[in-house]
Design a protein around this motif. Structure first.
Motif, mmCIF file in Angstrom:
data_model
loop_
_atom_site.group_PDB
_atom_site.id
_atom_site.type_symbol
_atom_site.label_atom_id
_atom_site.label_comp_id
_atom_site.label_asym_id
_atom_site.label_seq_id
_atom_site.Cartn_x
_atom_site.Cartn_y
_atom_site.Cartn_z
ATOM 1 N N PRO A 1 0.825 -1.204 0.000
ATOM 2 C CA PRO A 1 0.000 0.000 0.000
ATOM 3 C C PRO A 1 0.861 1.257 0.000
ATOM 4 N N PRO A 2 0.405 2.304 -0.641
ATOM 5 C CA PRO A 2 1.156 3.569 -0.653
ATOM 6 C C PRO A 2 1.448 4.033 0.775
ATOM 7 N N GLY A 3 2.658 4.537 0.970
ATOM 8 C CA GLY A 3 3.029 5.046 2.285
ATOM 9 C C GLY A 3 3.585 4.014 3.234
ATOM 10 N N THR A 4 3.676 2.747 2.786
ATOM 11 C CA THR A 4 4.224 1.706 3.660
ATOM 12 C C THR A 4 5.707 1.976 3.913
ATOM 13 N N ALA A 5 6.085 2.035 5.192
ATOM 14 C CA ALA A 5 7.491 2.226 5.550
ATOM 15 C C ALA A 5 8.251 0.932 5.290
ATOM 16 N N LEU A 6 9.348 1.009 4.546
ATOM 17 C CA LEU A 6 10.128 -0.174 4.192
ATOM 18 C C LEU A 6 11.500 -0.112 4.858
ATOM 19 N N THR A 7 11.813 -1.127 5.657
ATOM 20 C CA THR A 7 13.150 -1.278 6.244
ATOM 21 C C THR A 7 13.894 -2.346 5.457
ATOM 22 N N ASP A 8 15.043 -1.988 4.930
ATOM 23 C CA ASP A 8 15.802 -2.898 4.069
ATOM 24 C C ASP A 8 16.901 -3.584 4.881
ATOM 25 N N TYR A 9 16.683 -4.868 5.159
ATOM 26 C CA TYR A 9 17.679 -5.691 5.833
ATOM 27 C C TYR A 9 18.322 -6.663 4.835
ATOM 28 N N SER A 10 18.423 -6.267 3.604
ATOM 29 C CA SER A 10 19.002 -7.144 2.583
ATOM 30 C C SER A 10 20.383 -7.628 3.020
ATOM 31 N N GLY A 11 20.649 -8.904 2.743
ATOM 32 C CA GLY A 11 21.894 -9.518 3.183
ATOM 33 C C GLY A 11 21.807 -10.152 4.544
ATOM 34 N N LYS A 12 20.704 -9.929 5.227
ATOM 35 C CA LYS A 12 20.503 -10.509 6.555
ATOM 36 C C LYS A 12 19.339 -11.505 6.512
ATOM 37 N N LEU A 13 19.160 -12.235 7.597
ATOM 38 C CA LEU A 13 18.155 -13.299 7.679
ATOM 39 C C LEU A 13 17.181 -12.986 8.802
ATOM 40 N N ILE A 14 15.895 -12.935 8.467
ATOM 41 C CA ILE A 14 14.854 -12.723 9.471
ATOM 42 C C ILE A 14 14.216 -14.054 9.832
ATOM 43 N N ASP B 1 22.678 -11.460 11.313
ATOM 44 C CA ASP B 1 23.683 -10.944 10.379
ATOM 45 C C ASP B 1 24.711 -12.033 10.096
ATOM 46 N N PRO B 2 24.719 -12.596 8.890
ATOM 47 C CA PRO B 2 25.664 -13.667 8.581
ATOM 48 C C PRO B 2 27.094 -13.191 8.409
ATOM 49 N N ALA B 3 27.335 -11.879 8.467
ATOM 50 C CA ALA B 3 28.681 -11.334 8.393
ATOM 51 C C ALA B 3 29.050 -10.612 9.686
ATOM 52 N N ALA B 4 28.488 -11.068 10.806
ATOM 53 C CA ALA B 4 28.652 -10.360 12.074
ATOM 54 C C ALA B 4 30.087 -10.381 12.580
ATOM 55 N N THR B 5 30.821 -11.420 12.292
ATOM 56 C CA THR B 5 32.227 -11.519 12.683
ATOM 57 C C THR B 5 33.034 -11.922 11.454
ATOM 58 N N PRO B 6 34.328 -11.637 11.441
ATOM 59 C CA PRO B 6 35.135 -12.033 10.284
ATOM 60 C C PRO B 6 35.099 -13.539 10.010
ATOM 61 N N GLY C 1 27.690 -18.371 15.853
ATOM 62 C CA GLY C 1 27.010 -17.132 16.209
ATOM 63 C C GLY C 1 26.832 -16.940 17.701
ATOM 64 N N ASP C 2 26.595 -15.706 18.079
ATOM 65 C CA ASP C 2 26.255 -15.329 19.447
ATOM 66 C C ASP C 2 25.503 -14.002 19.369
ATOM 67 N N ASP C 3 25.479 -13.221 20.443
ATOM 68 C CA ASP C 3 24.700 -11.980 20.417
ATOM 69 C C ASP C 3 25.196 -10.998 19.356
ATOM 70 N N ARG C 4 26.466 -11.132 18.925
ATOM 71 C CA ARG C 4 26.972 -10.237 17.880
ATOM 72 C C ARG C 4 26.272 -10.461 16.547
ATOM 73 N N ALA C 5 25.717 -11.649 16.360
ATOM 74 C CA ALA C 5 25.016 -11.965 15.113
ATOM 75 C C ALA C 5 23.598 -11.407 15.077
ATOM 76 N N VAL C 6 23.106 -10.876 16.191
ATOM 77 C CA VAL C 6 21.752 -10.315 16.248
ATOM 78 C C VAL C 6 21.833 -8.841 15.860
ATOM 79 N N ALA C 7 21.448 -8.546 14.625
ATOM 80 C CA ALA C 7 21.481 -7.167 14.144
ATOM 81 C C ALA C 7 20.346 -6.338 14.734
ATOM 82 N N ALA C 8 19.188 -6.973 14.936
ATOM 83 C CA ALA C 8 18.031 -6.267 15.493
ATOM 84 C C ALA C 8 17.024 -7.278 16.009
ATOM 85 N N THR C 9 16.216 -6.841 16.957
ATOM 86 C CA THR C 9 15.103 -7.636 17.467
ATOM 87 C C THR C 9 13.859 -6.766 17.466
#
Length: 434
Positions: free
Chosen positions: A54-67, A385-390, A413-421
């Motif tokens: 729908p018009p006006g929908t706010a879009l958050t782009d987490y491309s490259g990450k896994l939800i 985030d699959p690139a959270a650590t080297p 992974g650990d808490d560093r891999a959590v980009a957002a909740t």
């Protein structure tokens, strides 16, 4: 209407991979999750859904990450946050040396509130949006935890510990007082927003027969309550229960005798059970919480997932902080894989993440509300985030498909891999935001 769309790789489960195989998992490499007023409105391929937003929908782009759906922790002690990683004891000595002294401090509402705030933030930092938590014997400890969860919009199940023997005098309630205080807490908090009360006898050795009767009565009198306790964690504990309750066939049978098995009852550990015990849990709808980091740390034993599966028992994952050594569900799944390897069993990445999401929701009988991204469910989710650590980024560059990516996440992974909740669609934790 509040409407948000999120673009990323999307993964959720429609069933148990052990039973359904690949059909249990729905994955979109480039997907859109649409959330309206805190609930899932649509999920699908970005190419198909983007033109329909729908018009006006706010879009958050987490491309490259896994939800993924938010993690569900089926057993944790919020009051033990400050004693995590306390050295060198098995269960019963550990309770005396570390647990009881730590829990004494929760007679102070200010201390209880400070710990509850840290605890809730730590859950979110690790991608956990629903937890089934022990407080202490103090009603103020329950008030503090529910208040912290309510301010964040989290789904929280919790209860006051009922404990009237075999514990320090200043942590001991009476059977009647424990019952009355539990009733008051139920009236104050149960079904308030996303909160739910769980009747909480600590474990059979610390409750008299009268208290066990009253805990069972609470569970019966309020058919939508949960109940949580511990069973068959440690061999010394099992022997102690046999001495205290000689008329009962087994440790689990103590709870059954007092009316504490049923839908929405969750028992942590469940290591030293027999076939009859597991069959009875399946018959009653009781669930097991598999707590691998705790079982390894306290030297308790190895959980038998295959035996639980064979009987059809509901199983979820518990971090069991502070016997458990991490708030991270990723670290806990890592430990679960190792426990089952030692047991001669296997845990696929798909099954592991199922147990941490939809499997946990089913264990808590909340799968009509959380656990996956079916339309209408509450939009709790974690962004990994699959690139959270080297090292993780390097391993992911060589990953072969989604199963391999999931396995790398749970092993590295650990808490560093959590980009957002996100809770009900709203970001409640963003890595590096502070």
């Amino acid at each position: 209407m509040n409407r948000y769309a999120f673009r990323a790789s999307l993964l959720h489960f429609l069933g148990d991979p052990f039973e359904l195989g690949a059909r249990a998992m729905q994955y979109f490499d480039d997907g859109i999750l649409l959330v309206e007023d805190g609930r899932v409105a649509a999920i699908g391929d970005a190419r198909e859904l983007l033109p329909t937003l729908p018009p006006g929908t706010a879009l958050t782009d987490y491309s490259g990450k896994l939800i993924l759906p938010g993690f569900v922790d089926t057993h944790i002690h919020y009051a033990q946050t400050d004693m995590i990683a306390s050295y060198g004891e098995q269960l019963l000595a550990w309770l005396e040396k570390y647990t009881f002294p730590t829990e004494r401090r929760f007679d102070d509402p200010v201390h209880a509130g400070e710990v509850a705030e840290f605890f809730a933030d730590e859950l979110l930092k690790n991608g956990t949006t629903t937890a089934h938590a022990f407080a202490t014997v103090h009603p103020a400890s329950v008030d503090a935890l529910f208040g912290a969860a309510e301010r964040r919009g989290m789904r929280m199940l919790a209860g006051k510990v009922m404990m009237d023997r075999n514990c320090p005098e200043d942590l001991r309630d009476s059977a009647e007082r424990g019952y009355v205080e539990s009733q008051e807490l139920i009236a104050r908090w149960h079904k308030r927003g996303r909160l739910g009360y769980s009747v909480t006898p600590r474990f059979a050795p610390t409750s008299t027969e009268r208290q066990m009767e009253l805990a069972g009565q609470l569970f019966r009198d309020h058919p939508d309550l949960h109940l949580q306790s511990h069973v068959a964690e440690n061999q010394g504990e099992v022997a102690w229960v046999a001495e205290l309750y000689p008329a009962r066939r087994s440790y689990l049978d103590v709870y059954d005798h007092y009316g504490q098995l049923g839908a929405r009852s969750v028992y942590a550990h469940c290591i030293w059970l027999d076939e009859d015990d597991r069959r009875r849990m399946a018959e009653t709808g009781a669930a097991m919480s598999f707590c691998p980091t705790s079982n390894l740390f306290l030297g308790s034993g190895l959980f038998d997932l295959d035996a639980a599966q064979a009987m059809g028992v509901r199983v979820g994952i518990g971090t069991d902080v502070g016997g458990g050594t991490s708030f991270s569900m990723l670290r806990t799944l890592h430990a679960a894989y190792g426990v089952l390897q030692l047991k001669g069993q296997s845990l696929s990445a798909a099954r592991a993440f199922y147990l941490a999401t939809l499997g946990g929701a089913r264990s808590l009988y909340l799968d009509d509300r959380i656990g996956n991204f079916e339309v209408g469910k509450e939009a709790d989710f974690v962004v990994l985030d699959p690139a959270a650590t080297p090292l993780l980024e390097r391993r992911m560059a060589r990953a072969d498909g989604i199963d391999d990516r999931l396995f790398a996440l749970m092993m590295l992974g650990d808490d560093r891999a959590v980009a957002a909740t996100h809770v009900m669609g709203v970001a409640k934790h963003v890595r590096d935001a502070h």
